[in-house]
Each structure stands twice: as C-alpha cells, then as structure tokens.
Design an enzyme around this catalytic site. Structure first.
Site, PDB file in Angstrom:
ATOM      1  CG  HIS A 174     -62.064 -63.036  30.500  1.00 32.27           C
ATOM      2  ND1 HIS A 174     -63.100 -63.933  30.367  1.00 32.27           N
ATOM      3  CD2 HIS A 174     -61.020 -63.554  29.805  1.00 32.27           C
ATOM      4  CE1 HIS A 174     -62.697 -64.949  29.617  1.00 32.27           C
ATOM      5  NE2 HIS A 174     -61.440 -64.737  29.258  1.00 32.27           N
TER       6      HIS A 174
ATOM      7  CG  HIS B 244     -57.872 -64.340  26.702  1.00 30.96           C
ATOM      8  ND1 HIS B 244     -58.462 -64.648  27.905  1.00 30.96           N
ATOM      9  CD2 HIS B 244     -56.709 -63.713  26.998  1.00 30.96           C
ATOM     10  CE1 HIS B 244     -57.688 -64.214  28.897  1.00 30.96           C
ATOM     11  NE2 HIS B 244     -56.631 -63.637  28.366  1.00 30.96           N
TER      12      HIS B 244
ATOM     13  CG  ASP C 211     -56.478 -68.533  27.300  1.00 34.38           C
ATOM     14  OD1 ASP C 211     -55.578 -69.125  27.921  1.00 34.38           O
ATOM     15  OD2 ASP C 211     -57.307 -67.788  27.851  1.00 34.38           O
ATOM     16  CG  HIS C 212     -58.637 -72.258  27.737  1.00 24.14           C
ATOM     17  ND1 HIS C 212     -59.781 -72.578  28.410  1.00 24.14           N
ATOM     18  CD2 HIS C 212     -58.097 -71.225  28.436  1.00 24.14           C
ATOM     19  CE1 HIS C 212     -59.942 -71.777  29.461  1.00 24.14           C
ATOM     20  NE2 HIS C 212     -58.919 -70.937  29.487  1.00 24.14           N
TER      21      HIS C 212
ATOM     22  CE1 TYR D 276     -54.132 -70.305  30.591  1.00 26.34           C
ATOM     23  CE2 TYR D 276     -55.531 -71.644  31.998  1.00 26.34           C
ATOM     24  CZ  TYR D 276     -55.300 -70.470  31.308  1.00 26.34           C
ATOM     25  OH  TYR D 276     -56.241 -69.489  31.316  1.00 26.34           O
TER      26      TYR D 276
ATOM     27  CB  CYS E 193     -62.338 -64.217  25.916  1.00 25.81           C
ATOM     28  SG  CYS E 193     -62.127 -66.012  26.007  1.00 25.81           S
TER      29      CYS E 193
END
Length: 223
Positions: free
Chosen positions: A67, A132, A183-184, A200, A105
C-alpha cells in the site's frame, strides 16, 4: 542446487527452492544496497523480510501488495518508501519477483500533485493486485496534508483512472482479475449515532460503492 524450482532469483532467469532463493536474494540485495536506507543512518530491514516473504509467496502462488505511504510525506523526520512512481519503480527493479506487487490506492497516491495516477497505472499495470478506490482533497495551505472527500469529488479524476484500470483488468484471466474496493466513506444517516472506526462507516462506503459502480459500468460500456 537441486530441489523444486519455486521462487525467482533476482536478476536471473532461474528459480530455486524458496529457502535457497531467499538466501541468495537477501545476500544480493544487502550487498548492492538496493533495499531501504535513510539519510541519517543505514539500515536494511527489507533485505531480509521482503525477500523471505516474496520467495514464500511466489512458491505458494500468492501475490503481495504494498500500500502507498499514508500520508505520503515524511513523519517525525523519517522518510517514506512508497509515495511516488519513482519509489515503486525502485522497489520493483530491486525485487522483480512476480509476487511483488502494489495496492493501487487512489487516495494515498492522489495526495501528491506530482503523481500522475493514470501514468502509474499504465506503467505498473501487471503489478496491480488490489485497488483501493478512495478520494482525498489536498489542504491548500499544506499540500501534503488532506481530508477524505466524497468518492467522485477528490483531486483525482476517477473516471480516467478507471479507464486505465479496466483496460488492464480486461486483459486478465478470470482468476487474475483485479479486486476493487471502495474505501473511507463518510459517516452519514444512521451511522452518525453508531460507534464506528473512522473511515469505515457502512452507509458512507455503500454510497461510494454505488457511485463507483456507476462510473465503472459507464466506462465499460463506452470503451
């Protein structure tokens, strides 16, 4: 050398048993200082740990993903190792094992204005083993600081990134497809009253998933 040819020897078109490939690769990486170092001291933790992990992963048919640094800037005076295209190029050149890959990501990579995400996706297409889908927006006063944005409203052009990723995904066999994950997400609606790990929230991530699936389907139809 004998044994089952399981894991690649760096820089050579040969495979050895995993434990022997680990020994040889660790020795070469340390000797040539291709592993991670920093300005005030010289240390080589990855020469042992990464090569051992990759040799084992390759022997098992497993893909590893690194990542990007989050945040992609120095913390407490310590440098980062995977913030830019050049960082990943150095990592893949040093350890070219087919098991050595990246988690793409969009949020972490997109924080840095010097990162061209489409160019990175195209250059390292075969190395992308997980995605991501996350949006960030840079702080105007501190460009390497950021906030989490709605999935289609960050600094990254998610549509053009999708085009590059889907182009690569179409080339792959069914068992090699790229996993995509939103994500997020933001806290909203019923999640506001719940105890949730920041980033999350279920409803916020589902909202992002719906938006991103719409973009994905549109890109698939039009390209």
């Amino acid at each position: 050398w004998g044994g089952v040819p399981e894991s690649t020897v760096t820089g050579h078109d040969v495979k050895l048993p995993a434990y022997l490939a680990t020994m040889v690769n660790c020795g070469m990486v340390h000797q040539h200082d291709f592993d991670d170092t920093h300005d005030t001291a010289v240390c080589h933790p990855t020469s042992a740990s990464l090569n051992a992990a990759l040799s084992t992963a390759e022997s098992l048919g497993v893909k590893l993903t690194l990542h990007p640094d989050d945040p992609p800037r120095s913390l407490f005076g310590l440098p980062r190792i995977a913030s830019t295209e050049a960082d990943y190029a150095a990592l893949f050149n040093a350890v070219p094992s087919e098991a050595n890959g990246m988690c793409f990501c969009t949020g972490s990579l997109g924080v840095r204005p010097d990162n061209d995400l489409v160019a990175i996706a195209n250059r390292f297409a075969e190395r992308i083993h997980f995605v991501h889908l996350r949006a960030t927006k840079r702080d105007q006063d501190q460009p390497l600081s950021f906030i989490e944005a709605d999935h289609l409203d960050g600094d990254v052009d998610m549509v053009t990134v999708f085009e590059a990723l889907i182009r690569e995904d179409r080339k792959r066999m069914k068992d090699k497809k790229i996993p995509f994950r939103p994500d997020h997400g933001h806290r909203m609606l019923d999640d506001i009253s719940k105890t949730i790990t920041p980033g999350y929230a279920g409803i916020g991530r589902l909202k992002g998933l719906a938006e991103l699936r719409g973009v994905m389907r549109a890109v698939e139809k039009l390209s």
